[in-house]
Motif scaffolding. Structure first.
Motif, short mmCIF file in Angstrom:
data_model
loop_
_atom_site.label_atom_id
_atom_site.label_comp_id
_atom_site.label_asym_id
_atom_site.label_seq_id
_atom_site.Cartn_x
_atom_site.Cartn_y
_atom_site.Cartn_z
N ASP A 1 0.72 -1.18 0.04
CA ASP A 1 -0.06 0.06 0.00
C ASP A 1 0.78 1.16 -0.08
N LYS B 1 2.11 2.06 -3.79
CA LYS B 1 1.36 2.22 -4.75
C LYS B 1 1.38 3.56 -5.47
N ASP B 2 1.72 4.71 -4.97
CA ASP B 2 1.65 5.86 -5.49
C ASP B 2 2.96 6.29 -5.78
N VAL B 3 4.09 5.56 -5.65
CA VAL B 3 5.46 5.88 -5.98
C VAL B 3 5.63 5.97 -7.63
N ASN B 4 5.72 6.96 -8.19
CA ASN B 4 5.91 7.17 -9.69
C ASN B 4 7.39 6.45 -9.96
N LYS C 1 5.50 -0.50 -10.02
CA LYS C 1 4.07 -1.10 -10.37
C LYS C 1 3.90 -2.12 -9.27
N SER D 1 0.37 -6.60 -5.88
CA SER D 1 0.05 -6.93 -4.32
C SER D 1 -0.13 -8.27 -4.33
N ARG E 1 11.11 5.60 -1.50
CA ARG E 1 10.69 6.95 -1.82
C ARG E 1 11.90 7.90 -1.85
N PRO F 1 5.14 5.71 -15.35
CA PRO F 1 4.75 4.72 -14.47
C PRO F 1 5.48 3.30 -15.04
#
Length: 359
Positions: free
Chosen positions: A270, A273-276, A279, A282, A338, A349
């Motif tokens: 989770d 998931k928003d880390v550019n 992909k 899960s 990050r 992405p």
């Protein structure tokens, strides 16, 4: 901060209670069959899986090897997934040591071979062909639970064609904890999964946290054949009760806690998931796979290692949670990943650009 080792659940250290159990274990000579701690473990795991007998093995690779060779003879073949551990990651042992031919089939993203492909791969009884004798499946698959419906259909198809069935259940306890019905309990769920198969291999040295060992479970006749094969493969151990005690302790104390590992894997997935540039695939249990865009996987692995986080990159980045990982370790891994991407130019992405390299 101590190193956060997410390479595999095989890196766990025995807990103090496990070490105490090992030191207190009564011992004998297992080659003579008189190590009481080994015998107790074998009886225990056979009961859990609902099989007549079990055999303690040094490794899951040896357990799968002896299982396949106990089902098959020279000139036979086993049907297996193209990416299955028993085909791709165990050194070709069945072919090398047993002259048993693998018949690998394409799998979907969930690890399933199409039933029609399995049926088509079963050879007629003709001297031109290897004799098809066995179907091998795997559960969990890349951290996900193989659906019961598929296990039933695939193994029933095998039985209808006179084939035996074997499960590489290295992480079957993870599968059981993740998929048990409310109030069912993990042990009952393991037996439910095992009931689909004539034999299965179970690992103690992965999520259960023992330092060494697996077990092959099946009929008494199969286990007696496997015992001879284990000896031939150099797996006959002497005072093995030290190791069996660790495995028995793990079965008694480390099964239900697998849910905590699954929760930490979800926390990691989770958080990514928003880390550019990533992909995340899960998982339902303790394994998270991550695809990295633009070929930056090796650099990310190196950056992680330099900052106290270990992972593997054999088939995409893989992170595995286990009893020696806690929430603080997962948060450190997230912060480090990050930071790696924050210090790079923007990337598309993972998998978004045509022809972009994944890992």
């Amino acid at each position: 901060m101590k190193t956060v080792d997410l390479r595999s659940d095989t890196v766990t250290q025995p807990t103090p209670a496990m070490r105490a159990a090992m030191m207190a274990a009564p011992l004998g000579d297992d080659v003579f069959g008189d190590d009481p701690t080994v015998n107790a473990l074998q009886d225990h795991i056979a009961t859990i899986t609902g099989k007549q007998a079990a055999l303690f093995m040094p490794s899951g690779t040896q357990s799968n090897l002896c299982g396949i060779l106990a089902h098959c003879q020279r000139g036979d073949e086993y049907i297996v997934g193209q990416n299955a551990h028993t085909y791709r990651f165990e050194g070709g042992g069945a072919a090398v040591f047993g002259s048993v031919q693998p018949q690998p089939l394409v799998q979907d993203v969930a690890g399933r071979m199409a039933l029609a492909d399995i049926a088509a791969a079963i050879k007629p009884d003709d001297m031109h062909f290897a004799r098809t004798r066995l179907l091998c499946l795997e559960n969990t698959w890349n951290g996900n639970v193989m659906p019961d419906g598929y296990l039933h259909e695939a193994t029933q198809l095998a039985r209808d064609h006179g084939l035996a069935t074997h499960l590489d259940g290295a992480r079957v306890f993870n599968a059981a904890v993740a998929s048990a019905a409310p109030g069912q309990g993990a042990m009952a769920r393991v037996r439910e999964i095992a009931n689909h198969f004539d034999s299965l291999s179970v690992c103690f040295s992965k999520g259960l946290g023992a330092p060494v060992g697996s077990a092959l479970c099946g009929s008494r006749e199969l286990i007696e054949r496997a015992r001879r094969l284990r000896k031939m493969a150099g797996g006959g151990l002497r005072q093995a009760g030290f190791l069996a005690a660790a495995a028995h302790h793990a079965l008694d104390h480390h099964v239900d806690r697998l849910a905590a590992d699954h929760g930490l894997a979800t926390r990691l997935a989770d958080g990514l998931k928003d880390v550019n540039g990533l992909k995340v695939r899960s998982a339902q249990t303790n394994i998270v796979f991550v695809d990295v865009a633009t070929g930056r996987g090796p650099a990310l692995l190196e950056f992680l290692s330099q900052n106290g986080v270990l992972a593997t990159g054999l088939i995409g980045l893989r992170f595995v949670t286990h009893l020696d990982v806690d929430a603080a370790g997962i948060d450190h891994a997230l912060t480090t990943i990050r930071r790696f991407f924050a210090e790079l130019p923007a990337v598309p992405p993972a998998g978004a650009a045509a022809g972009s390299a994944v890992y």
